[in-house]
Design an enzyme around this catalytic site. Sequence first.
Site, PDB file in Angstrom:
ATOM      1  N   GLY A 151       0.831  -1.191   0.000  1.00 22.25           N
ATOM      2  CA  GLY A 151       0.000   0.000   0.000  1.00 22.25           C
ATOM      3  C   GLY A 151       0.859   1.231   0.000  1.00 22.25           C
ATOM      4  O   GLY A 151       2.023   1.182  -0.396  1.00 22.25           O
ATOM      5  N   GLY A 197       4.353   0.957   2.274  1.00 24.78           N
ATOM      6  CA  GLY A 197       5.319  -0.122   2.291  1.00 24.78           C
ATOM      7  C   GLY A 197       4.754  -1.413   1.739  1.00 24.78           C
ATOM      8  O   GLY A 197       3.672  -1.446   1.168  1.00 24.78           O
ATOM      9  N   ASP A 205      -8.364   4.982   8.742  1.00 26.89           N
ATOM     10  CA  ASP A 205      -8.518   4.424   7.398  1.00 26.89           C
ATOM     11  C   ASP A 205      -9.241   3.073   7.440  1.00 26.89           C
ATOM     12  O   ASP A 205      -8.702   2.056   7.027  1.00 26.89           O
ATOM     13  CB  ASP A 205      -7.135   4.285   6.761  1.00 26.89           C
ATOM     14  CG  ASP A 205      -7.210   4.095   5.246  1.00 26.89           C
ATOM     15  OD1 ASP A 205      -8.308   4.197   4.681  1.00 26.89           O
ATOM     16  OD2 ASP A 205      -6.152   3.853   4.634  1.00 26.89           O
TER      17      ASP A 205
HETATM   18  N1  ADP Z   1      -0.132  -9.120  10.133  1.00 25.12           N
HETATM   19  C1  ADP Z   1      -0.638  -9.443   8.935  1.00 25.12           C
HETATM   20  N2  ADP Z   1      -1.083 -10.682   8.699  1.00 25.12           N
HETATM   21  C2  ADP Z   1      -1.595 -11.000   7.496  1.00 25.12           C
HETATM   22  N3  ADP Z   1      -1.707 -10.152   6.455  1.00 25.12           N
HETATM   23  C3  ADP Z   1      -1.292  -8.891   6.615  1.00 25.12           C
HETATM   24  C4  ADP Z   1      -0.728  -8.472   7.857  1.00 25.12           C
HETATM   25  N4  ADP Z   1      -0.402  -7.159   7.739  1.00 25.12           N
HETATM   26  C5  ADP Z   1      -0.746  -6.798   6.485  1.00 25.12           C
HETATM   27  N5  ADP Z   1      -1.268  -7.823   5.796  1.00 25.12           N
HETATM   28  C6  ADP Z   1      -1.750  -7.783   4.395  1.00 25.12           C
HETATM   29  O1  ADP Z   1      -0.985  -6.856   3.645  1.00 25.12           O
HETATM   30  C7  ADP Z   1      -1.815  -5.843   3.106  1.00 25.12           C
HETATM   31  C8  ADP Z   1      -1.085  -4.510   3.069  1.00 25.12           C
HETATM   32  O2  ADP Z   1      -0.647  -4.141   4.360  1.00 25.12           O
HETATM   33  P1  ADP Z   1      -0.830  -2.685   4.916  1.00 25.12           P
HETATM   34  O3  ADP Z   1      -0.252  -2.639   6.273  1.00 25.12           O
HETATM   35  O4  ADP Z   1      -2.271  -2.322   4.709  1.00 25.12           O
HETATM   36  O5  ADP Z   1       0.060  -1.800   3.940  1.00 25.12           O
HETATM   37  P2  ADP Z   1      -0.134  -0.242   3.655  1.00 25.12           P
HETATM   38  O6  ADP Z   1      -0.210   0.483   4.958  1.00 25.12           O
HETATM   39  O7  ADP Z   1       1.083   0.115   2.898  1.00 25.12           O
HETATM   40  O8  ADP Z   1      -1.416  -0.121   2.871  1.00 25.12           O
HETATM   41  C9  ADP Z   1      -3.056  -5.846   3.961  1.00 25.12           C
HETATM   42  O9  ADP Z   1      -4.180  -5.394   3.285  1.00 25.12           O
HETATM   43  C10 ADP Z   1      -3.169  -7.315   4.334  1.00 25.12           C
HETATM   44  O10 ADP Z   1      -3.833  -8.017   3.329  1.00 25.12           O
END
Ligand code: ADP
Lengths: 245, 322
Positions: free
Chosen positions: B37, B40, B145
């Site tokens: 996203g 990162g 968000d």
């Molecule tokens: N702890 C986790 N366990 C499983 N999937 C995760 C986890 N953290 C993130 N994800 C997956 O990765 C995607 C992107 O992570 P995210 O933190 O939303 O990134 P960004 O902040 O850059 O948007 C999430 O929508 C989810 O599907």
Amino acid sequence: MNPGTIRQILLITDGCSNHGEDPSAMAALAREQGITVNVIGVVDQDIIDEKGLSEIESIAKAGGGVSQVVYSAQLSQTVQMVTRKGMTQTIQGVVNKELQQILGRSQTIEDLPPDKRGEIVEVVDELGETAGLQVLVLVDTSASMKHKLPTVKEALLDLSLSLNARMGENHFSVFIFPGKKSEVEKLLDWTPRLEALTNIFPKLTTGGMTPTGPALREALGSFKKKRSLRSLLSNDDKPFFEESV
Amino acid sequence: MMINHSLRNQYKVSPGTVIKGKWYNHEYRIIKELGNGANGIVYLADCHGQDAALKISDNSMSISSEINILKSFAKVRGCTLGPSLLAVDDWAVKDKVFPFYVMEYIKGENYLDFIKKGDSWTAVLILRLLKNLSLLHGMGYIFGDLKPENLIISAPAGDVRFVDVGGITPIGRSIKEFTEFFDRGYWGMGSRKADPAYDLFAAAMIFINSYYPKRFGRKGEGLSELTRAVNEHKELRRYEKVILKALMGKYDTADSMREELLRIISQNSAKGGIPNQGTKEPSLVQSRTARKKKTKGRHLESLILVLLISFIYILYIYSRLL
Ligand SMILES: Nc1ncnc2c1ncn2[C@@H]1O[C@H](COP(=O)(O)OP(=O)(O)O)[C@@H](O)[C@H]1O
């Protein structure tokens, strides 16, 4: 903490300047005066002009700011994101300088162990929320921008919604270039209410010339005399901002 | 779509890559990408033989502030709102340093994929989401968000867990990260100041998104457009009262919204079963007027009946989910 004021120029354009001073030089001049220049390039689907792209990047680099190229549909989110990022970058720069003074060498946030960064982030967040902010919006209204102007207006109204949710004070001013009679035209003088542009924002463009450099130069003159950014972090300084209207 | 991302390529790594922390020397072997996203990329990684999620970025500020949030979750005992934090470090590669953190890997599906199973889950998940929000608000934070992509429904219990804590904002501050469809400011229905009602607006939009998976943009006046969207969908109309109140910012707390939703669900179930695909249910408005017509004598009787059935229904849901 009594935060000072962050001063930014937000340039919204779709391509290359073709008249007057080099915009990067003017952006560098802004930076010398403690004003950062953020640039948003608005492009149509699939049309990305290499030359325009590199100009957008180099203006922001020279102006110590952030740049982002977007399709018009994403403009609203981008305008607020770039403004925020620009603020954070400015504050972070000040915090880094402060760190170097305390630690006596070229230390930045990244040089600290991860566990120590948390508190610094909190300080930066706090300043971002409470600092005064002056944004001078500089909109390219040359012919090719015509169909993008309604989106630009929407994005600016959206920006005021985001920034007005902050605890700190905001002041906005809007310039367009080229103007009807001169290279640059002031549309909105410094005001806390960016929404005031609703009825005065142009629907029509004013010609093919794109005097980005001169517009930046003019915009600079519209900021009042400033104290140093360093005072962002010191408690004794009074906020310098005087009402300009 | 943002267009230029030159740095991102440097921490976009392929499966098998070993990321070694520069401060603590632990090694993490990348298994696959989970998502990426604005702030990162998140990978599934092998961490000493255990699955973990690793988030890496070029922005040490956003990474550090996410770590701050995860740490404050950890201070609340038994808090399972988000993933637990496992490690924090930097990855030095070539001449660049990228900050990362390692967290619990939450196994499951995101909200929209999960409810594809059948929408008898929708209301249950919204109830659970509201319970989470109530806990989070109690800690002094707003999620910010809030959207289906940031909700993982963990298997097999169907618990709702938050991922992407990057938008979490202390109450009273300004919202930094949002997604237009879920943002009350975008719909012209309020400020971007972090208050519980901001999240409840987004929760109502998740409800709407459940039945409009493609989402839609604002064309005219926000409230009338959203009201129309709710009315045009039979399943949504059933929850109209709660959704519209949340959209208009009439709930101060997640609990009050949750209670009202629970009441409607039990009324519905008293009227003929759990909302399910294909069942023809009278709309909320109809069922309310129908009830008004009842005589006083029958009132108590039907109240008891409703209570009894909703009790059985709640028992049923819990037995299904636990
Ligand atoms: N702890 C986790 N366990 C499983 N999937 C995760 C986890 N953290 C993130 N994800 C997956 O990765 C995607 C992107 O992570 P995210 O933190 O939303 O990134 P960004 O902040 O850059 O948007 C999430 O929508 C989810 O599907």
